[in-house]
Scaffold this motif. Structure first.
Motif, PDB file in Angstrom:
ATOM      1  N   THR A 453       1.023  -1.142   0.396  1.00 57.22           N
ATOM      2  CA  THR A 453       0.160   0.205   0.146  1.00 57.22           C
ATOM      3  C   THR A 453       0.410   1.547  -0.481  1.00 57.22           C
ATOM      4  O   THR A 453       0.095   2.364  -0.295  1.00 57.22           O
ATOM      5  CB  THR A 453      -1.232  -0.095   1.113  1.00 57.22           C
ATOM      6  OG1 THR A 453      -0.249   0.216   2.058  1.00 57.22           O
ATOM      7  CG2 THR A 453      -1.834  -1.211   1.192  1.00 57.22           C
ATOM      8  N   HIS A 474      -6.575   2.830   0.290  1.00 58.40           N
ATOM      9  CA  HIS A 474      -7.077   2.001  -1.160  1.00 58.40           C
ATOM     10  C   HIS A 474      -7.661   0.736  -0.704  1.00 58.40           C
ATOM     11  O   HIS A 474      -8.732   0.143  -1.226  1.00 58.40           O
ATOM     12  CB  HIS A 474      -6.137   1.912  -2.194  1.00 58.40           C
ATOM     13  CG  HIS A 474      -5.682   3.125  -2.721  1.00 58.40           C
ATOM     14  ND1 HIS A 474      -4.696   4.160  -2.089  1.00 58.40           N
ATOM     15  CD2 HIS A 474      -6.732   4.046  -3.772  1.00 58.40           C
ATOM     16  CE1 HIS A 474      -5.223   5.493  -2.718  1.00 58.40           C
ATOM     17  NE2 HIS A 474      -6.471   5.060  -3.922  1.00 58.40           N
ATOM     18  N   TYR A 475      -7.624   0.209   0.579  1.00 58.15           N
ATOM     19  CA  TYR A 475      -7.642  -1.403   0.713  1.00 58.15           C
ATOM     20  C   TYR A 475      -8.202  -1.747   2.241  1.00 58.15           C
ATOM     21  O   TYR A 475      -7.282  -1.282   2.512  1.00 58.15           O
ATOM     22  CB  TYR A 475      -6.353  -2.010   0.304  1.00 58.15           C
ATOM     23  CG  TYR A 475      -6.026  -2.142  -1.190  1.00 58.15           C
ATOM     24  CD1 TYR A 475      -7.230  -3.000  -2.096  1.00 58.15           C
ATOM     25  CD2 TYR A 475      -5.507  -1.689  -1.693  1.00 58.15           C
ATOM     26  CE1 TYR A 475      -7.213  -2.982  -3.381  1.00 58.15           C
ATOM     27  CE2 TYR A 475      -5.620  -1.954  -3.469  1.00 58.15           C
ATOM     28  CZ  TYR A 475      -6.552  -2.685  -3.987  1.00 58.15           C
ATOM     29  OH  TYR A 475      -5.917  -2.424  -5.585  1.00 58.15           O
ATOM     30  N   LYS A 508     -14.266  -0.794   1.200  1.00 54.78           N
ATOM     31  CA  LYS A 508     -13.262  -0.328   0.572  1.00 54.78           C
ATOM     32  C   LYS A 508     -12.907  -1.646  -0.645  1.00 54.78           C
ATOM     33  O   LYS A 508     -13.862  -3.074   0.150  1.00 54.78           O
ATOM     34  CB  LYS A 508     -11.960  -0.287   0.934  1.00 54.78           C
ATOM     35  CG  LYS A 508     -12.222   1.294   1.810  1.00 54.78           C
ATOM     36  CD  LYS A 508     -10.687   1.453   2.613  1.00 54.78           C
ATOM     37  CE  LYS A 508     -11.047   3.143   2.693  1.00 54.78           C
ATOM     38  NZ  LYS A 508     -10.041   2.698   3.968  1.00 54.78           N
ATOM     39  N   LEU A 511      -7.448  -6.315   0.304  1.00 58.69           N
ATOM     40  CA  LEU A 511      -6.157  -7.139  -0.684  1.00 58.69           C
ATOM     41  C   LEU A 511      -6.061  -8.559   0.011  1.00 58.69           C
ATOM     42  O   LEU A 511      -6.267  -7.639   1.694  1.00 58.69           O
ATOM     43  CB  LEU A 511      -4.870  -6.091  -0.451  1.00 58.69           C
ATOM     44  CG  LEU A 511      -3.824  -6.272  -0.916  1.00 58.69           C
ATOM     45  CD1 LEU A 511      -4.044  -6.777  -2.497  1.00 58.69           C
ATOM     46  CD2 LEU A 511      -3.533  -5.054  -0.965  1.00 58.69           C
TER      47      LEU A 511
END
Length: 543
Positions: A453, A474-475, A508, A511
């Motif tokens: 990340t 983002h994750y 989100k 991952l």
């Protein structure tokens, strides 16, 4: 942009990228804290190239000021080139003491090969407004300047400072004796950094010879003096003001020409309301002055520092801390590092890093500044030699614990703590595949989170029982892992598990790191899950 050429450069200019991440192993017994943490003041024992890489997941882009005092390469330090670079040329150097001038014709090449990857990792750790200072003497000054111009950019060169050592060395050689060292000063981004001032010395303080209820002060003519002092230079700064007797005063220069004031009417009125205007009367009439107080005042940074503590004072201070015997040769003065931190503008919660920590002077300088202004600056020290515990950390322990000899030359009442870490095993794909040296869940989580990340890893958010590593911009990141080869052979991301993870709170994309998967990619795409196979796909997804 300037570049420098040296033997081995092609093998080391990207070597910092190939350096494996290593675990940082906490050592509670050597720490001075109730809870060992990577977010405490830190002392890290281990090779500084590997340690800098290991610090990236937590501190990339967060360090305000770096100060380093690398080997000067005089031929007397006995330093050894040990970086594991895959090159026949460099492999010949590994483990061998770098020789003296005239005995080792590659000594400067070795030094540059040692410095380049470290300078690149240090740059990654600097914040956008961060700066780096490097102590050096004339043996490698020219080479280091060119190397820094290449790595940091010549536009980010702030200055070269000459520092008086207080002693003269090399007088027995057929050369001029040396009584100075140098500080190379670079910013990471010159557009986001402003040079701070320097603390006033006793000599400076003597200029503030007047005193009132606010303290010591000096005065400066309100009329502009020197170049650009005429009315036509700044017509708007020529105006009338009233003297104490009610008469009108305008700025008049020597010989009777119309001059100008230093500031406009609004600023003058502000000074007047604050009691900062002082009038002086002589046979020519009234003259206005502006008061400047000593308290809290800094002076402009000059390129010659001849009033800082010398090396002899630094040795005396160290002897005082260690009961009359200095365990370290040529320690740096605390006052020098305090000047560096002041010029760098370090304040509040800023982080200061020293990756050639030596006797630990930088830690003491940070704690002294914190005591003086109530700040909460934090230090990170890296020392690769075996004395990291017995000298580097011990100095910090003694200063914090008020352990001094009878000859008290320091103020031994600093508040502070630190966490001590040893550099552990590398986190390497081959080792994980073989089941050798498997990292803990925490260490692998720290590694995959940062490398995937680019964000700082927050240990407090980790929940191993729920496989949760953390939430980036983002994750939401998950990892199915245990430091157990049988577990790794038998564990896979299944469709049911993927749905369970998706059903948790959060919108989100996920991952998910796992040894393998038993679910189709199309199904994962529908669930907005990106799968990364351990240990192969540890890579930057969003950097």
């Amino acid at each position: 942009m300037p570049t420098i050429q040296f033997k081995g450069k092609s093998f080391v200019e990207n070597h910092h990228l190939a350096v494996p991440y290593h675990q940082l192993v906490p050592q509670k017994a050597k720490s001075l804290t109730d809870k060992v943490s990577l977010h405490d003041n830190l002392i890290v024992h281990g090779d500084n190239l590997l340690a800098l890489k290991a610090l990236l997941p937590t501190y990339a882009g967060k360090v305000k000021c770096i100060y380093i005092d690398p080997p000067y390469n005089t031929g007397n330090e006995g330093w050894v080139y040990n970086d594991k670079v895959n090159s026949p040329l460099i492999k010949e150097w590994i483990g061998k003491v770098v020789g003296k001038e005239g005995e080792d014709f590659t000594r400067h090449d070795k030094w540059l090969c040692m410095m380049m990857p470290r300078l690149k990792l240090l740059k990654e750790l600097l914040s956008d407004s961060g700066v780096i200072f490097i102590s050096i003497d004339d043996k490698e000054l020219a080479n280091l300047k060119l190397l820094m111009d290449e790595v940091y950019g010549d536009k980010n060169f702030v200055g070269l400072i000459t520092v008086a050592k207080g002693t003269t060395t090399g007088q027995d050689a057929n050369k001029i004796g040396s009584s100075t060292d140098y500080l190379l000063f670079y910013s990471k981004n010159i557009g986001q950094f402003l040079v701070g001032g320097m603390a006033m010395t006793e000599k400076d303080a003597k200029r503030f010879s007047k005193t009132d209820q606010r303290g010591q002060y000096s005065i400066l003519q309100l009329r502009k003096t020197g170049s650009g002092d005429r009315r036509e230079d700044r017509p708007n700064l020529f105006y009338q003001i009233s003297a104490p007797d009610g008469s009108t005063v305008v700025p008049i220069g020597p010989g009777g020409y119309e001059s100008r004031w230093r500031a406009g009417k609004t600023q003058y009125q502000a000074w007047q309301s604050e009691g900062l205007i002082e009038w002086v009367k002589n046979d020519k009439g009234w003259t206005p002055y502006v008061k400047y107080y000593l308290a809290g005042r800094l002076k402009q940074v000059a390129s010659l520092w001849d009033e800082v503590e010398g090396n002899k004072k630094a040795t005396i201070d160290l002897k005082n801390i260690f009961d009359g015997k200095a365990p370290f040769d040529f320690p740096k003065p605390v006052g020098l590092i305090k000047n560096v931190l002041t010029v760098a503008g370090c304040k509040n919660n800023d982080i200061i890093l020293d990756s050639f920590a030596g006797s630990g002077t930088t830690a003491q300088a940070v704690m002294e500044l914190n005591k003086e202004d109530g700040g909460n600056r934090k230090f990170i020290l890296v020392e690769m030699e075996d004395y990291a515990d017995k000298i580097t950390a011990e100095r910090v322990r003694r200063v914090i614990n008020k352990e001094t000899s009878e000859n008290e030359l320091i103020k031994p009442d600093y508040k502070g703590s630190f966490s001590y870490f040893d550099l552990g095993d590398a986190i390497e794909t081959e080792a994980i595949l073989k089941g050798d040296k498997l990292p803990s869940y925490l260490e692998l989580a720290r590694y995959v989170y940062y490398t995937a990340t680019g964000d700082e890893f927050d240990e407090s958010k980790l929940n191993e029982s729920k496989h949760f590593v953390g939430s980036s911009s983002h994750y939401d990141v998950y990892m199915l892992y245990k430091p157990d080869l049988e577990y790794l052979k038998q564990t896979a991301l299944t469709l049911n598990m993927a749905r369970e993870l998706r059903d948790k709170e959060g919108t989100k994309p996920l991952l998910v790191f796992a040894p393998t998967k038993y679910v189709e990619m199309g199904e994962l795409e529908e669930l907005k899950i990106d799968f990364c196979q351990l240990p192969f796909e540890i890579y930057k997804v969003n950097k």
